[in-house]
Design a protein around this motif. Structure first.
Motif, PDB file in Angstrom:
ATOM      1  N   ASN A 184      21.015 -27.555  22.041  1.00 18.89           N
ATOM      2  CA  ASN A 184      22.087 -26.739  21.264  1.00 18.89           C
ATOM      3  C   ASN A 184      21.511 -25.097  21.421  1.00 18.89           C
ATOM      4  O   ASN A 184      21.043 -24.681  20.623  1.00 18.89           O
ATOM      5  N   PRO A 185      22.051 -24.600  22.629  1.00 18.62           N
ATOM      6  CA  PRO A 185      22.306 -23.131  22.534  1.00 18.62           C
ATOM      7  C   PRO A 185      23.339 -22.601  21.857  1.00 18.62           C
ATOM      8  O   PRO A 185      23.538 -21.279  21.857  1.00 18.62           O
ATOM      9  N   GLY A 186      24.223 -23.426  21.530  1.00 18.90           N
ATOM     10  CA  GLY A 186      25.555 -23.046  20.776  1.00 18.90           C
ATOM     11  C   GLY A 186      25.383 -23.171  19.274  1.00 18.90           C
ATOM     12  O   GLY A 186      24.367 -22.880  18.588  1.00 18.90           O
ATOM     13  N   THR A 187      26.498 -23.798  18.697  1.00 17.08           N
ATOM     14  CA  THR A 187      26.724 -23.949  17.159  1.00 17.08           C
ATOM     15  C   THR A 187      26.976 -25.525  16.876  1.00 17.08           C
ATOM     16  O   THR A 187      27.940 -25.953  17.475  1.00 17.08           O
ATOM     17  N   VAL A 188      25.978 -26.010  15.993  1.00 10.95           N
ATOM     18  CA  VAL A 188      26.168 -27.226  15.164  1.00 10.95           C
ATOM     19  C   VAL A 188      26.724 -26.870  13.809  1.00 10.95           C
ATOM     20  O   VAL A 188      26.091 -26.319  13.214  1.00 10.95           O
ATOM     21  N   HIS A 189      27.808 -27.508  13.420  1.00 10.95           N
ATOM     22  CA  HIS A 189      28.326 -27.435  12.096  1.00 10.95           C
ATOM     23  C   HIS A 189      28.550 -28.779  11.503  1.00 10.95           C
ATOM     24  O   HIS A 189      29.556 -29.417  11.843  1.00 10.95           O
ATOM     25  N   VAL A 190      27.672 -29.041  10.610  1.00  8.20           N
ATOM     26  CA  VAL A 190      27.739 -30.269   9.893  1.00  8.20           C
ATOM     27  C   VAL A 190      28.230 -30.172   8.609  1.00  8.20           C
ATOM     28  O   VAL A 190      27.757 -29.568   7.590  1.00  8.20           O
ATOM     29  N   GLN A 191      29.548 -30.596   8.685  1.00  9.93           N
ATOM     30  CA  GLN A 191      30.354 -30.334   7.482  1.00  9.93           C
ATOM     31  C   GLN A 191      30.373 -31.477   6.236  1.00  9.93           C
ATOM     32  O   GLN A 191      30.635 -31.239   5.193  1.00  9.93           O
ATOM     33  N   GLY A 195      28.913 -24.684  23.143  1.00  8.79           N
ATOM     34  CA  GLY A 195      30.015 -24.128  22.587  1.00  8.79           C
ATOM     35  C   GLY A 195      29.865 -24.514  20.946  1.00  8.79           C
ATOM     36  O   GLY A 195      28.757 -24.088  20.060  1.00  8.79           O
ATOM     37  N   THR A 196      30.780 -25.348  20.383  1.00 11.99           N
ATOM     38  CA  THR A 196      30.696 -25.903  19.141  1.00 11.99           C
ATOM     39  C   THR A 196      30.759 -27.101  18.956  1.00 11.99           C
ATOM     40  O   THR A 196      31.590 -28.258  19.523  1.00 11.99           O
ATOM     41  N   LEU A 197      29.891 -27.834  18.117  1.00 10.61           N
ATOM     42  CA  LEU A 197      29.752 -29.300  17.564  1.00 10.61           C
ATOM     43  C   LEU A 197      29.919 -29.445  16.250  1.00 10.61           C
ATOM     44  O   LEU A 197      29.419 -28.878  15.480  1.00 10.61           O
ATOM     45  N   ARG A 198      31.279 -29.855  15.758  1.00 13.39           N
ATOM     46  CA  ARG A 198      31.726 -29.797  14.529  1.00 13.39           C
ATOM     47  C   ARG A 198      31.575 -31.363  14.105  1.00 13.39           C
ATOM     48  O   ARG A 198      32.214 -32.378  14.588  1.00 13.39           O
ATOM     49  N   TYR A 199      30.826 -31.681  12.842  1.00 13.12           N
ATOM     50  CA  TYR A 199      30.707 -33.064  12.503  1.00 13.12           C
ATOM     51  C   TYR A 199      31.227 -33.182  11.111  1.00 13.12           C
ATOM     52  O   TYR A 199      30.788 -32.514  10.260  1.00 13.12           O
ATOM     53  N   ASN A 200      32.077 -34.244  10.801  1.00 16.68           N
ATOM     54  CA  ASN A 200      32.722 -34.477   9.507  1.00 16.68           C
ATOM     55  C   ASN A 200      33.014 -35.730   9.439  1.00 16.68           C
ATOM     56  O   ASN A 200      34.184 -36.124   9.811  1.00 16.68           O
ATOM     57  N   ILE A 238      30.967 -43.026  23.710  1.00 15.39           N
ATOM     58  CA  ILE A 238      30.962 -42.055  24.823  1.00 15.39           C
ATOM     59  C   ILE A 238      29.371 -42.592  25.320  1.00 15.39           C
ATOM     60  O   ILE A 238      28.450 -42.637  24.767  1.00 15.39           O
ATOM     61  N   THR A 239      29.560 -42.782  26.770  1.00 14.93           N
ATOM     62  CA  THR A 239      28.170 -43.245  27.281  1.00 14.93           C
ATOM     63  C   THR A 239      28.163 -42.864  28.919  1.00 14.93           C
ATOM     64  O   THR A 239      29.008 -42.382  29.211  1.00 14.93           O
ATOM     65  N   GLY A 240      26.653 -42.944  29.175  1.00 17.16           N
ATOM     66  CA  GLY A 240      26.299 -42.773  30.438  1.00 17.16           C
ATOM     67  C   GLY A 240      26.540 -41.572  31.158  1.00 17.16           C
ATOM     68  O   GLY A 240      27.052 -41.492  32.198  1.00 17.16           O
ATOM     69  N   GLY A 241      25.439 -40.446  30.825  1.00 19.08           N
ATOM     70  CA  GLY A 241      25.445 -39.116  31.773  1.00 19.08           C
ATOM     71  C   GLY A 241      25.184 -38.014  30.966  1.00 19.08           C
ATOM     72  O   GLY A 241      24.554 -38.286  29.792  1.00 19.08           O
ATOM     73  N   ALA A 242      25.813 -37.022  31.437  1.00 19.85           N
ATOM     74  CA  ALA A 242      25.719 -35.618  30.634  1.00 19.85           C
ATOM     75  C   ALA A 242      26.996 -35.125  30.139  1.00 19.85           C
ATOM     76  O   ALA A 242      28.063 -35.427  30.915  1.00 19.85           O
ATOM     77  N   LEU A 243      27.110 -34.497  29.122  1.00 22.31           N
ATOM     78  CA  LEU A 243      28.228 -33.960  28.637  1.00 22.31           C
ATOM     79  C   LEU A 243      27.868 -32.666  28.290  1.00 22.31           C
ATOM     80  O   LEU A 243      27.193 -32.332  27.147  1.00 22.31           O
ATOM     81  N   THR A 244      28.816 -31.820  28.738  1.00 25.17           N
ATOM     82  CA  THR A 244      28.401 -30.202  28.631  1.00 25.17           C
ATOM     83  C   THR A 244      29.684 -29.632  27.714  1.00 25.17           C
ATOM     84  O   THR A 244      30.806 -29.919  28.014  1.00 25.17           O
ATOM     85  N   ILE A 245      29.151 -29.298  26.626  1.00 21.55           N
ATOM     86  CA  ILE A 245      30.267 -28.462  25.745  1.00 21.55           C
ATOM     87  C   ILE A 245      30.281 -26.687  26.328  1.00 21.55           C
ATOM     88  O   ILE A 245      29.252 -26.077  25.669  1.00 21.55           O
ATOM     89  N   ALA A 246      31.275 -26.404  26.921  1.00 16.15           N
ATOM     90  CA  ALA A 246      31.362 -24.993  27.353  1.00 16.15           C
ATOM     91  C   ALA A 246      31.294 -23.757  26.087  1.00 16.15           C
ATOM     92  O   ALA A 246      31.475 -24.462  25.155  1.00 16.15           O
ATOM     93  N   PRO A 277      15.590 -31.265  21.685  1.00 16.04           N
ATOM     94  CA  PRO A 277      14.474 -30.458  22.275  1.00 16.04           C
ATOM     95  C   PRO A 277      14.407 -28.943  21.735  1.00 16.04           C
ATOM     96  O   PRO A 277      14.020 -28.141  22.608  1.00 16.04           O
ATOM     97  N   GLY A 278      14.862 -28.780  20.351  1.00 18.74           N
ATOM     98  CA  GLY A 278      14.619 -27.267  20.227  1.00 18.74           C
ATOM     99  C   GLY A 278      15.923 -26.752  20.160  1.00 18.74           C
ATOM    100  O   GLY A 278      16.587 -27.053  21.100  1.00 18.74           O
ATOM    101  N   SER A 279      16.349 -25.944  19.205  1.00 19.54           N
ATOM    102  CA  SER A 279      17.695 -25.315  19.229  1.00 19.54           C
ATOM    103  C   SER A 279      17.441 -23.726  19.157  1.00 19.54           C
ATOM    104  O   SER A 279      16.672 -23.315  18.423  1.00 19.54           O
ATOM    105  N   THR A 280      18.114 -23.349  20.216  1.00 22.46           N
ATOM    106  CA  THR A 280      18.103 -21.725  20.293  1.00 22.46           C
ATOM    107  C   THR A 280      19.639 -21.162  19.722  1.00 22.46           C
ATOM    108  O   THR A 280      19.664 -19.988  19.763  1.00 22.46           O
ATOM    109  N   GLY A 281      20.123 -21.815  19.103  1.00 24.04           N
ATOM    110  CA  GLY A 281      21.590 -21.742  18.701  1.00 24.04           C
ATOM    111  C   GLY A 281      21.575 -21.698  17.073  1.00 24.04           C
ATOM    112  O   GLY A 281      20.646 -21.497  16.411  1.00 24.04           O
ATOM    113  N   ILE A 282      22.802 -21.808  16.700  1.00 24.87           N
ATOM    114  CA  ILE A 282      22.921 -21.970  15.295  1.00 24.87           C
ATOM    115  C   ILE A 282      23.317 -23.324  14.760  1.00 24.87           C
ATOM    116  O   ILE A 282      23.977 -23.998  15.309  1.00 24.87           O
ATOM    117  N   ILE A 283      22.637 -23.729  13.475  1.00 27.78           N
ATOM    118  CA  ILE A 283      22.817 -24.677  12.622  1.00 27.78           C
ATOM    119  C   ILE A 283      23.398 -24.523  11.437  1.00 27.78           C
ATOM    120  O   ILE A 283      22.687 -23.875  10.608  1.00 27.78           O
TER     121      ILE A 283
END
Length: 208
Positions: free
Chosen positions: A174-181, A153-158, A121-129, A191-197
């Motif tokens: 990350n104003p949403g949720t990051v879940h590292v499985q 939204g949710t970023l899930r990493y496994n 994935i390259t070049g620009g901005a990607l927003t997860i609603a 740049p700081g997270s106001t969401g859930i990790i």
């Protein structure tokens, strides 16, 4: 007149929805009658024709809603450019097979982008609603280069044993949720997270 355009024709033998026209006789006789005698028929759901076409295209520029259907769309190879104002909608969009997803148009994931094989994935901005999901899993190298990811939204990493390569000034908010499985998720410019990790046992999350 010739247009100079390459054309791929997708012509199923029968569309599954056509059976409804004969539903009464099928129910009464227990037989699906047709002209092919003992030859096997292939019944194709009309909702799957579009997703198949997207796979066959193997690249190009997508504008507006990229709406998947059925079991989703598999971007397997090729370069796919998301134009300005574009979005990913529908069940699933799969990214693998060495494909390149160019997000220079700043697309929004409203449904699910499943990053499940070697690709970039390259070049620009990607927003997860807020209702969107970016799922990073499977096997093989994944590269994120020059992308500002805004996860509402949710970023899930496994990816145990197959860590994501983040370079080219890519950043995460990350104003949403990051879940590292599983595996190690290491991001630059967090740049700081106001969401859930959420970090499961044995998994690692780090920033620099």
């Amino acid at each position: 007149a010739a247009t100079g355009l390459d054309i791929t024709r997708l012509r199923p033998t029968n569309l599954l929805q056509n059976l409804f026209e004969f539903s009464q006789s099928i129910a009464q006789q227990g037989v699906i009658a047709g002209p092919f005698r003992s030859t096997k028929w292939t019944w194709v759901d009309a909702r799957d024709v579009g997703p198949l076409a997207a796979v066959v295209l193997r690249g190009g520029t997508h504008s507006g809603q990229f709406r998947t259907a059925g079991n989703g769309v598999n971007l397997n190879g090729g370069t796919h450019t998301m134009a300005a104002g574009s979005s990913i909608d529908g069940p699933f969009l799969f990214l693998n097979g060495g494909a390149v997803l160019d997000v220079s148009g700043g697309p929004t994931i409203n449904s699910s982008l499943v990053w499940n094989g070697p690709s970039t994935i390259t070049g620009g901005a990607l927003t997860i609603a807020p209702a969107g999901l970016l799922s990073i899993g499977g096997t093989g190298p994944r590269t994120l280069t020059g992308v500002a990811v805004n996860n509402q939204g949710t970023l899930r990493y496994n990816m145990a044993g197959n860590n994501l390569v983040v370079n080219g000034g890519s950043t995460f908010s990350n104003p949403g949720t990051v879940h590292v499985q599983a595996g190690t998720l290491q991001v630059n410019g967090f740049p700081g997270s106001t969401g859930i990790i959420i970090i499961d046992a044995g998994a690692t999350f780090s920033t620099n």
